[in-house]
Design an enzyme around this catalytic site. Structure first.
Site, PDB file in Angstrom:
ATOM      1  N   THR A  11      52.669  24.813  40.429  1.00 50.60           N
ATOM      2  CA  THR A  11      53.200  25.709  41.480  1.00 50.60           C
ATOM      3  C   THR A  11      53.189  27.182  41.050  1.00 50.60           C
ATOM      4  OG1 THR A  11      55.408  25.298  40.606  1.00 50.60           O
ATOM      5  CG2 THR A  11      54.721  23.929  42.484  1.00 50.60           C
ATOM      6  N   GLY A  12      52.858  27.465  39.807  1.00 45.65           N
ATOM      7  CA  GLY A  12      52.846  28.866  39.330  1.00 45.65           C
ATOM      8  C   GLY A  12      51.555  29.587  39.714  1.00 45.65           C
ATOM      9  N   ARG A  39      62.831  21.040  39.608  1.00 46.22           N
ATOM     10  CA  ARG A  39      63.324  21.737  40.818  1.00 46.22           C
ATOM     11  C   ARG A  39      62.227  21.874  41.874  1.00 46.22           C
ATOM     12  NH1 ARG A  39      65.466  26.781  37.454  1.00 46.22           N
ATOM     13  NH2 ARG A  39      63.431  26.286  36.583  1.00 46.22           N
ATOM     14  N   ARG A  99      47.176  28.323  20.040  1.00 43.74           N
ATOM     15  CA  ARG A  99      45.911  29.081  19.961  1.00 43.74           C
ATOM     16  C   ARG A  99      45.429  29.311  18.522  1.00 43.74           C
ATOM     17  NH1 ARG A  99      47.544  33.659  24.361  1.00 43.74           N
ATOM     18  NH2 ARG A  99      47.200  32.437  26.255  1.00 43.74           N
ATOM     19  N   CYS A 128      44.505  36.265  28.373  1.00 42.23           N
ATOM     20  CA  CYS A 128      43.598  36.818  29.380  1.00 42.23           C
ATOM     21  C   CYS A 128      42.850  38.049  28.865  1.00 42.23           C
ATOM     22  CB  CYS A 128      44.343  37.148  30.661  1.00 42.23           C
ATOM     23  SG  CYS A 128      45.933  37.895  30.387  1.00 42.23           S
ATOM     24  N   HIS A 241      42.843  42.875  34.976  1.00 40.19           N
ATOM     25  CA  HIS A 241      43.104  43.722  33.797  1.00 40.19           C
ATOM     26  C   HIS A 241      41.874  44.587  33.540  1.00 40.19           C
ATOM     27  CE1 HIS A 241      46.727  41.607  33.099  1.00 40.19           C
ATOM     28  NE2 HIS A 241      46.407  40.860  32.067  1.00 40.19           N
TER      29      HIS A 241
HETATM   30  C1  2RA Z   1      50.237  39.465  30.552  1.00 43.95           C
HETATM   31  N1  2RA Z   1      48.458  38.692  29.098  1.00 43.95           N
HETATM   32  O1  2RA Z   1      49.383  40.161  31.092  1.00 43.95           O
HETATM   33  C2  2RA Z   1      49.852  38.487  29.473  1.00 43.95           C
HETATM   34  C3  2RA Z   1      50.077  37.073  29.902  1.00 43.95           C
HETATM   35  N2  2RA Z   1      49.266  36.718  30.988  1.00 43.95           N
HETATM   36  O2  2RA Z   1      51.442  39.485  30.839  1.00 43.95           O
END
Ligand code: 2RA
Length: 336
Positions: A11-12, A39, A99, A128, A241
């Site tokens: 659900t995230g 929940r 990791r 990411c 990003h």
């Molecule tokens: C952020 N890279 O951007 C970290 C976790 N996704 O908050």
């Protein structure tokens, strides 16, 4: 071959994107099990032409599943991944939990897919900003040999999930009404601001988000002594990003050469023509899977140097798509 797939944290923001990517790529699934916090039990989620009811995590679910994509926090992954492995369910984990662990492959398919076959039950999805950077710098390393990397990131608020998106919305509204912006997800108000602090501070006053780029890149590229320094900044952007990257190479390198290498690199799209104002921007790269590279130019501060600008959707290629690509290889090569 059809598999039974589980998503932990369905659900995230990342879990939802994983479902979308699985459907888009027509992943051969005979049953999708959506798991989440108790929940969320009973929540109905759409998958292709089905509606799937969210269940709470049980050992039974892992017994049934061949592969489980984990899209939850580090602590929950640490607790649940070993239970899945014990029930012969291969875990592809998006959290930080495993990791850097010996014997856990940390994989970006375009860079080190061959590491997947050495898994012992868990395969880790890198952070990411690390995924985005390594897709762009690995082809340059292969051609010119990487000596040093300096990177600054401009990270979207959705990196902190739906809560990050909501906080940016609230702060913009508050700012426009002249009201106080009350931070809770981020350390300070994020609207019309930049926050040079993501995750916690660790050695040499770097943040863990910055050191992840150092530690993870070295493991993924098998370059244990690669010189690399990072600055990670939260910016008031919803999604994708961006990264400003300076590279020093061992061999002589030119922007034309880098453009040519990147134009044929897997998972990369070069958008680079300053005269045409052509360069990647987060407003236009979101919901795509490629890593977009532009502003490729000589780093005029050094002998064999390149500067470039890299942008990608950190929920897709930065998390969900990368994890699904790993799962595709696990199934194709029968590694489960
Ligand atoms: C952020 N890279 O951007 C970290 C976790 N996704 O908050």
């Amino acid at each position: 071959k059809e598999v039974t797939m589980a998503i932990v944290g369905a659900t995230g923001a990342v879990g939802q994107e994983m479902m979308k990517v699985l459907a888009e790529r027509d992943f051969k699934i005979d049953e999708l099990i959506c798991l989440a916090d108790p929940r969320e039990e009973g929540t109905q989620l759409k998958f292709k032409d089905e509606v799937i009811t969210v269940q709470k995590v049980t050992e039974e679910a892992f017994r049934k599943a061949d592969i489980a994509l984990f899209a939850v926090g580090t602590e929950i992954s640490k607790e649940l991944a070993p239970i899945a492995v014990k029930n012969n369910c291969v875990v592809i984990d998006n959290s930080y939990a495993f990791r850097l662990e010996e014997g856990v492959p940390l994989v970006v398919p375009e860079v080190n897919a061959e590491d997947i076959k050495s898994h012992k039950g868990i395969i880790a999805n890198p952070n990411c900003s690390t995924i985005i950077m390594t897709v762009a710098i690995n082809p340059i390393h292969k051609e010119y040999g990487l000596k040093r990397v300096v990177v600054s990131t401009y990270q979207a608020v959705s990196g902190a999930g739906k809560a990050g998106i909501d906080e940016l919305d609230e702060h913009i509204k508050a700012y426009m009404k002249g009201e106080e912006m009350k931070p809770s997800v981020f350390q300070y108000p994020i609207a019309f601001n930049l926050i040079p602090h993501i995750d916690v501070f660790v050695e040499h006053d770097y943040t863990r988000e910055e050191m992840k780029m150092v530690w993870e890149t070295r493991k993924i590229m098998h370059l244990l002594d690669l010189k690399i320094a990072a600055t990670a900044v939260r910016v008031p952007v919803y999604r994708s990003h961006s990264e400003s990257i300076n590279l020093e190479t061992y061999k002589p390198v030119t922007p034309e050469g880098v453009r040519e290498v990147l134009s044929r690199a897997p998972g990369v799209i070069v958008q680079d023509n300053p005269q045409e104002k052509l360069y990647p921007m987060p407003l236009y790269t979101s919901h795509k899977d490629e890593v977009f590279v532009g502003r490729i130019r000589k780093d005029i501060s050094t002998e064999n140097g390149i500067a470039m600008w890299v942008v990608a959707d950190q929920i897709r290629k930065g998390a969900a798509t990368n994890a699904v690509q790993i799962a595709e290889i696990v199934v194709k090569d029968n590694l489960y």
